[in-house]
Design an enzyme around this catalytic site. Structure first.
Site, short mmCIF file in Angstrom:
data_model
loop_
_atom_site.label_atom_id
_atom_site.label_comp_id
_atom_site.label_asym_id
_atom_site.label_seq_id
_atom_site.Cartn_x
_atom_site.Cartn_y
_atom_site.Cartn_z
N ARG A 91 0.84 -1.21 0.00
CA ARG A 91 0.00 0.00 0.00
C ARG A 91 0.87 1.26 0.00
NH1 ARG A 91 -2.20 -3.25 4.13
NH2 ARG A 91 -4.18 -4.21 3.60
N HIS A 178 -2.58 0.65 9.09
CA HIS A 178 -3.34 -0.27 8.21
C HIS A 178 -2.29 -0.83 7.25
CE1 HIS A 178 -6.27 -2.11 5.67
NE2 HIS A 178 -6.07 -1.29 4.66
N1 LIG Z 1 -8.47 1.74 3.43
C1 LIG Z 1 -8.93 0.59 3.00
O1 LIG Z 1 -9.18 -0.33 3.79
C2 LIG Z 1 -9.17 0.40 1.53
C3 LIG Z 1 -9.94 -0.65 1.06
C4 LIG Z 1 -10.11 -0.80 -0.30
C5 LIG Z 1 -9.53 0.12 -1.18
N2 LIG Z 1 -8.79 1.12 -0.67
C6 LIG Z 1 -8.17 2.11 -1.55
O2 LIG Z 1 -9.19 2.86 -2.19
C7 LIG Z 1 -8.68 3.36 -3.44
C8 LIG Z 1 -9.67 2.98 -4.54
O3 LIG Z 1 -9.68 1.58 -4.72
P1 LIG Z 1 -10.60 0.94 -5.89
O4 LIG Z 1 -10.36 -0.51 -5.87
O5 LIG Z 1 -11.96 1.50 -5.83
O6 LIG Z 1 -9.84 1.55 -7.19
P2 LIG Z 1 -10.47 1.82 -8.62
O7 LIG Z 1 -9.30 1.90 -9.55
O8 LIG Z 1 -11.55 0.85 -8.92
O9 LIG Z 1 -11.12 3.26 -8.49
C9 LIG Z 1 -10.36 4.40 -8.32
C10 LIG Z 1 -11.25 5.61 -8.42
O10 LIG Z 1 -10.44 6.77 -8.25
C11 LIG Z 1 -10.72 7.68 -9.31
N3 LIG Z 1 -9.52 8.49 -9.54
C12 LIG Z 1 -8.28 8.07 -9.89
N4 LIG Z 1 -7.46 9.13 -10.02
C13 LIG Z 1 -8.20 10.24 -9.71
C14 LIG Z 1 -7.92 11.63 -9.68
N5 LIG Z 1 -6.72 12.11 -10.00
N6 LIG Z 1 -8.91 12.48 -9.32
C15 LIG Z 1 -10.15 12.01 -9.02
N7 LIG Z 1 -10.47 10.70 -9.06
C16 LIG Z 1 -9.51 9.84 -9.41
C17 LIG Z 1 -11.08 6.80 -10.49
O11 LIG Z 1 -11.77 7.55 -11.47
C18 LIG Z 1 -11.94 5.77 -9.79
O12 LIG Z 1 -13.23 6.30 -9.57
C19 LIG Z 1 -7.29 2.74 -3.59
O13 LIG Z 1 -6.30 3.66 -3.15
C20 LIG Z 1 -7.34 1.54 -2.67
O14 LIG Z 1 -6.06 1.12 -2.24
C21 LIG Z 1 -8.61 1.29 0.65
O1 LIG Z 2 -5.22 -4.28 0.61
C1 LIG Z 2 -5.53 -3.30 -0.07
O2 LIG Z 2 -4.73 -2.75 -0.86
C2 LIG Z 2 -6.93 -2.77 0.00
C3 LIG Z 2 -7.34 -2.50 1.42
O3 LIG Z 2 -6.40 -1.72 2.09
C4 LIG Z 2 -7.66 -3.74 2.18
O4 LIG Z 2 -7.03 -4.00 3.21
O5 LIG Z 2 -8.58 -4.45 1.75
#
Ligand SMILES: NC(=O)c1ccc[n+]([C@@H]2O[C@H](COP(=O)([O-])OP(=O)(O)OC[C@H]3O[C@@H](n4cnc5c(N)ncnc54)[C@H](O)[C@@H]3O)[C@@H](O)[C@H]2O)c1
Ligand SMILES: O=C(O)C[C@H](O)C(=O)O
Length: 319
Positions: A91, A178
């Site tokens: 991450r 995380h």
């Molecule tokens: N904290 C957590 O537990 C957790 C869990 C799942 C995903 N995530 C994070 O959430 C984020 C999204 O994951 P995802 O699987 O939905 O990805 P994804 O690629 O499916 O979606 C990404 C989204 O971000 C938008 N985006 C990208 N660049 C952008 C910009 N410059 N300005 C505005 N919008 C922009 C895209 O258009 C899309 O809507 C990732 O960073 C992922 O690691 C975190």
């Molecule tokens: O593992 C990831 O990159 C997505 C998210 O942080 C998760 O833990 O599911």
């Protein structure tokens, strides 16, 4: 009128979070934001959600927009925008790229929705929460991240399965990053209200194996299906429900911690926090010495990386 905006709504987590949040009875409006060029996709997502609302009798209104000004009046803005990791990436590898996106969006949230709170989901979530706090200029209790709530839920599920009890019987938390340096709090883990170490079968619990599974859970899911979606989406909805429903639950989120945990802090990281309509407030806790040591290491790691990212952003701001 309770309004939630999702920035990153065309993404996998953003889309499912919208569905899950729509099930919260008192959410009246969900605003989906996507970048210019995603109009058709946003329209399709919105129509699909409306069909789901009709099937379930959900009363929420859902709208989409490519204009950030439409987040005006939001109670909470959820940021899921940015790049997600690929198999074999950490991450933390996303920090540099996502920090620029989150810094820019956070300034705009403050411009268009000055009263709102920000919930950060974009990874690495602890560092992105600090970036959002700095660049939005909001108060610490108004900016928080999904943090180790999802990790805590993963641990809860594995403990419930080992002891063959319903998940609601297990209370546990993981604090810290995380990520790799997360810290399970066995001192705060109970089953059916009984401290876990007082159960005779605790000695048989394969702790290293279980924590290995929790740490690698995201990686495993990404390797097999491309992204984690339902776990984070429902975890986001739980937090939004707790916040806007003024429930005063204590969940483990990424929040700015000053000195509430053994005087360790000065960074955004996963800690137990009271959540109500006014925001997110870390609670003062005392831990076992080994847990304190592990939390201190996790805080130092994240504080160092956060300061580096904030410094890089400042440098590019001045260029
Ligand atoms: N904290 C957590 O537990 C957790 C869990 C799942 C995903 N995530 C994070 O959430 C984020 C999204 O994951 P995802 O699987 O939905 O990805 P994804 O690629 O499916 O979606 C990404 C989204 O971000 C938008 N985006 C990208 N660049 C952008 C910009 N410059 N300005 C505005 N919008 C922009 C895209 O258009 C899309 O809507 C990732 O960073 C992922 O690691 C975190
Ligand atoms: O593992 C990831 O990159 C997505 C998210 O942080 C998760 O833990 O599911």
């Amino acid at each position: 009128m309770t309004k939630v905006t999702i920035i990153g709504a065309t993404g996998r987590v953003g889309q499912y979070a919208a569905l899950s949040i729509s099930r919260i009875p008192y959410i009246r409006e969900i605003q989906l934001y996507g970048r210019d060029g995603s109009q058709s996709l946003l329209d399709g997502i919105t129509r699909d959600l409306i069909d789901s609302f009709a099937a379930t009798g959900t009363a929420s209104v859902v709208r989409w927009s490519c204009d950030l000004a439409d987040m005006k009046g939001s109670d909470v803005v959820i940021i899921t925008a940015g790049v997600a990791r690929k198999p074999n990436q950490d991450r933390l590898d996303l920090a540099h790229e996502n920090a620029k996106i989150v810094a820019d969006l956070s300034k705009q949230v403050q411009m268009f929705a000055p009263e709102s709170m920000i919930m950060m989901v974009t990874n690495p979530v602890d560092i992105m929460t600090s970036v959002a706090l700095r660049y939005s200029g909001k108060k610490p209790h108004q900016v928080f991240g999904l943090g180790t709530h999802l990790d805590s839920m993963r641990l809860k599920s594995l403990i419930a399965s080992f002891f063959q009890v319903h998940v609601s019987e297990v209370h546990t938390r993981i604090i810290g990053e995380h990520g790799e340096s997360m810290v399970p709090l066995w001192s705060a883990t109970t089953i059916g209200g009984i401290q876990i170490s007082n159960l005779p079968s605790f000695g048989n619990l394969p702790i290293d194996d279980i924590m290995g599974k929790v740490r690698s859970s995201g990686q495993q899911i990404i390797a097999s299906k491309g992204a984690t979606v339902w776990g984070p989406g429902d975890a986001i909805a739980t937090i939004i429900k707790t916040l806007l429903g003024n429930e005063n639950r204590i969940l483990t989120l990424s929040a700015y911690v000053k000195s509430e945990v053994h005087n360790i802090g000065d960074v955004c990281i996963g800690v137990p926090a009271r959540i109500n309509k006014d925001g997110v407030f870390p609670v003062s806790i005392r831990l076992d010495p080994l847990e304190v040591h592990a939390f201190q290491r996790s805080v130092e790691r994240i504080r160092g990386l956060t300061n580096q990212i904030l410094k890089n952003l400042e440098q590019s701001d001045s260029e």
